[in-house]
Design an enzyme around this catalytic site. Sequence first.
Site, short mmCIF file in Angstrom:
data_model
loop_
_atom_site.label_atom_id
_atom_site.label_comp_id
_atom_site.label_asym_id
_atom_site.label_seq_id
_atom_site.Cartn_x
_atom_site.Cartn_y
_atom_site.Cartn_z
N ASP A 2 66.65 47.90 -36.45
CA ASP A 2 67.11 47.48 -37.57
C ASP A 2 68.34 48.29 -38.11
O ASP A 2 68.57 49.55 -37.80
CB ASP A 2 66.12 47.49 -38.60
CG ASP A 2 65.07 48.53 -38.58
OD1 ASP A 2 65.62 49.55 -38.44
OD2 ASP A 2 63.89 48.15 -38.80
N ASP A 22 52.16 48.55 -45.46
CA ASP A 22 51.73 47.15 -45.56
C ASP A 22 51.78 46.36 -44.38
O ASP A 22 51.79 45.01 -44.42
CB ASP A 22 52.83 46.43 -46.61
CG ASP A 22 54.01 46.50 -46.11
OD1 ASP A 22 54.46 47.01 -44.97
OD2 ASP A 22 55.11 46.08 -46.80
N HIS A 48 54.14 45.98 -41.76
CA HIS A 48 55.70 45.35 -41.37
C HIS A 48 56.05 45.99 -40.26
O HIS A 48 55.92 47.56 -40.03
CB HIS A 48 56.58 45.35 -42.61
CG HIS A 48 57.15 46.83 -42.86
ND1 HIS A 48 56.74 47.37 -44.18
CD2 HIS A 48 58.05 47.48 -42.33
CE1 HIS A 48 57.54 48.56 -44.14
NE2 HIS A 48 58.25 48.65 -42.99
N GLU A 92 59.05 42.31 -43.37
CA GLU A 92 57.97 42.27 -44.38
C GLU A 92 57.14 41.34 -44.70
O GLU A 92 57.02 40.25 -43.88
CB GLU A 92 58.83 42.27 -45.84
CG GLU A 92 60.01 43.24 -45.99
CD GLU A 92 59.50 44.69 -46.13
OE1 GLU A 92 58.62 45.13 -45.76
OE2 GLU A 92 60.62 45.50 -46.76
#
EC number: 3.5.99.6
Length: 267
Positions: free
Chosen positions: A72, A141, A143, A148
């Site tokens: 990314d 979380d 991801h 996400e």
Amino acid sequence: MRLIPLQTSEQVSRWAARHIAERINRFQPTADRPFVLGLPTGGTPLQTYKELIRLYQAGEVSFQHVVTFNMDEYVGLPKEHPQSYHTFMYRNFFDHIDIQPQNINILNGNTEDHDAECRRYEEKIKSYGKIHLFMGGVGVDGHIAFNEPASSLGSRTRIKTLTEDTLIANSRFFDNDITKVPKYALTVGVATLLDAEEVMLLITGYNKALALQACVEGSVNHMWTVSALQLHKRGIVVCDEPATQELKVKTVKYFTQLETQAIQSVL
């Protein structure tokens, strides 16, 4: 799925680096047949990069015929910015090994047409056939890359809006000022990751314990995109002891027995 429960984050980094080096050496890449490696950024893989550099300097692995694709990149952050993922990768890895510049692939977050850039990236990956090994980290979380919670498990490379949790977590790289963190990023998709021949995730620290639990013991769930690794035929999770705090005791014992040889290799 393989789960390799080690004691410390240092052991995780050492095992991961050795595994990458072994995969490259076993593949015996050439200019016409390169080894294709997917790479992450962030704090978790830093020690793995340092260990890979050490292995390279010791003559135990070469990256001369390795092609890399990063996961990314932030949108709107210049490549030269100290917190861009271009800068991160060169500063912490590429500048210290023998990789050829033309073999480095990182998404360009400064193009006028982000959709076109994402399509180009997917096509570039396909031009090599597949990614042989994709190393990744995991967010608190759950991801993976910037996929996400609630991301499609069939997603491809695209632009994503970053959640507040991610902005807060990444603000530590931006003077702890959340307003300085880019709100968007280009990221490979979950399906892009799952297309790799092998996916290896590094999960360390108490704050990643719920993510590890979701990955190993939970159901496949788009709210925890890391859980998609359960669908992969060659998924590996390398974790330290603090990250196992939410796992069942019998789960840890089971994988500790299965992976005795792997665990002993870094003791």
